[in-house]
Design an enzyme around this catalytic site. Structure first.
Site, short mmCIF file in Angstrom:
data_model
loop_
_atom_site.label_atom_id
_atom_site.label_comp_id
_atom_site.label_asym_id
_atom_site.label_seq_id
_atom_site.Cartn_x
_atom_site.Cartn_y
_atom_site.Cartn_z
N GLY A 12 -3.69 64.08 -29.34
CA GLY A 12 -4.19 65.26 -28.65
C GLY A 12 -3.65 66.53 -29.23
O GLY A 12 -3.25 67.46 -28.50
N ALA A 13 -3.64 66.61 -30.56
CA ALA A 13 -2.95 67.72 -31.24
C ALA A 13 -3.88 68.85 -31.66
O ALA A 13 -3.45 69.73 -32.40
CB ALA A 13 -2.21 67.19 -32.47
N SER A 14 -5.09 68.86 -31.19
CA SER A 14 -6.01 69.92 -31.60
C SER A 14 -5.83 71.19 -30.78
O SER A 14 -6.34 72.25 -31.13
CB SER A 14 -7.46 69.43 -31.48
OG SER A 14 -7.79 69.17 -30.12
N VAL A 64 -7.46 57.54 -27.85
CA VAL A 64 -6.21 56.85 -27.51
C VAL A 64 -6.42 55.75 -26.48
O VAL A 64 -5.61 54.81 -26.40
CB VAL A 64 -5.13 57.83 -27.00
CG1 VAL A 64 -4.76 58.83 -28.08
CG2 VAL A 64 -5.55 58.52 -25.71
N TYR A 155 -3.44 61.61 -11.61
CA TYR A 155 -2.66 62.22 -12.69
C TYR A 155 -1.16 62.03 -12.45
O TYR A 155 -0.41 61.66 -13.36
CB TYR A 155 -3.01 63.71 -12.78
CG TYR A 155 -2.37 64.45 -13.93
CD1 TYR A 155 -2.79 64.26 -15.24
CD2 TYR A 155 -1.34 65.37 -13.70
CE1 TYR A 155 -2.22 64.95 -16.29
CE2 TYR A 155 -0.76 66.07 -14.75
CZ TYR A 155 -1.20 65.86 -16.04
OH TYR A 155 -0.62 66.55 -17.08
N LYS A 159 1.37 59.91 -14.85
CA LYS A 159 2.51 60.58 -15.48
C LYS A 159 3.84 59.99 -15.03
O LYS A 159 4.81 59.95 -15.80
CB LYS A 159 2.46 62.08 -15.20
CG LYS A 159 1.33 62.81 -15.93
CD LYS A 159 1.50 62.72 -17.44
CE LYS A 159 0.50 63.56 -18.20
NZ LYS A 159 0.68 63.50 -19.66
#
Length: 247
Positions: A12-14, A64, A155, A159
């Site tokens: 998720g590096a964009s 992912v 969520y 997490k």
């Protein structure tokens, strides 16, 4: 430089935190692998900025949450680049809603990306790290995984699960020279938090002693430290970076 001759995969590096981490690691000598699912243009823009600053890297598309996709893409990359030294499990999504209105798909999709994605990516790099007797795995959790939050049961649950995954995998991998830690951000200015209602933001700001939301740089500073050799005796930890919102 700290990460010279190291390879770092950031999921998720964009954009957001992942983008900041990729840029910071690249600035310190790492060859960064910028993972994305759909945001190809944003991923290429991140890589372009890294290269303009003198860094090196590449983009790598995979979902992912798709086990086979992750294993195939990452395994092929490892074969061609002699391993991965740093994995930052950053990819995440929200599908917010009150529990009674939340449908099964919103629950499942958040778990598929936010925790199954951590399993999939860690699974893909673990053997390589064990073989080289070195590795740094940093998982991005969230303050809501510790304190809970109405409207984010899916969520917060996912997490929170990341924290258990971090501690258990740290115990399994520690004897192999691999550290596993988690970073638990508070409210950070990203695409995810921008979607929160203004009243919600104001409510949580009241509970932040430092009286500001975090920045992606705040989070990246800690991730970069945990990825470094300076953090060689830290493993199984959840580092809170939340301005004091939850202590």
């Amino acid at each position: 430089m700290e990460f010279e001759n190291q390879v770092a995969l950031i999921t998720g590096a964009s954009r957001g935190i992942g983008r900041e981490v990729a840029m910071d690691l690249a600035s310190q000598g790492a060859f960064v692998v910028i993972n994305y699912t759909n945001s190809e243009d944003a991923a290429k823009q991140t890589l372009s900025e890294i290269e303009k600053a003198g860094g090196k890297g590449t983009t790598l598309q995979f979902d992912v949450s798709n086990f086979d996709d992750v294993q195939n893409k990452v395994t092929d990359f490892i074969k061609n680049h002699n391993g991965i030294d740093v994995l930052v499990n950053n990819a995440g999504i929200t599908r917010d809603g009150l529990f009674l209105r939340m449908d099964e798909r919103d629950w499942d999709r958040v778990f598929e990306v936010n925790i199954k994605g951590v399993f999939n990516c860690t699974k893909a790099v673990a053997r390589s790290m064990i073989k080289q007797k070195y590795g740094r795995i940093i998982n991005i959790s969230s303050v809501v995984g510790e304190m809970g939050n109405a409207g984010q049961i899916n969520y917060a649950s996912a997490k929170s699960a990341i924290m258990g995954f971090t501690k258990s995998s740290a115990k399994e991998f520690g004897s192999r020279g691999i550290t596993v830690n988690a970073v638990s951000p508070g409210f950070v200015d990203t695409d995810i938090t921008k979607d929160l209602p203004q009243k919600t933001k104001e409510k949580y700001m009241e509970g932040v002693p430092l009286k500001r939301f975090g920045t992606t740089k705040d989070i990246s500073n800690v991730v970069t430290f945990l990825a470094s050799k300076k953090a060689s005796y830290i493993t199984g930890e959840v580092i809170r970076v939340n301005g004091g919102l939850y202590m």
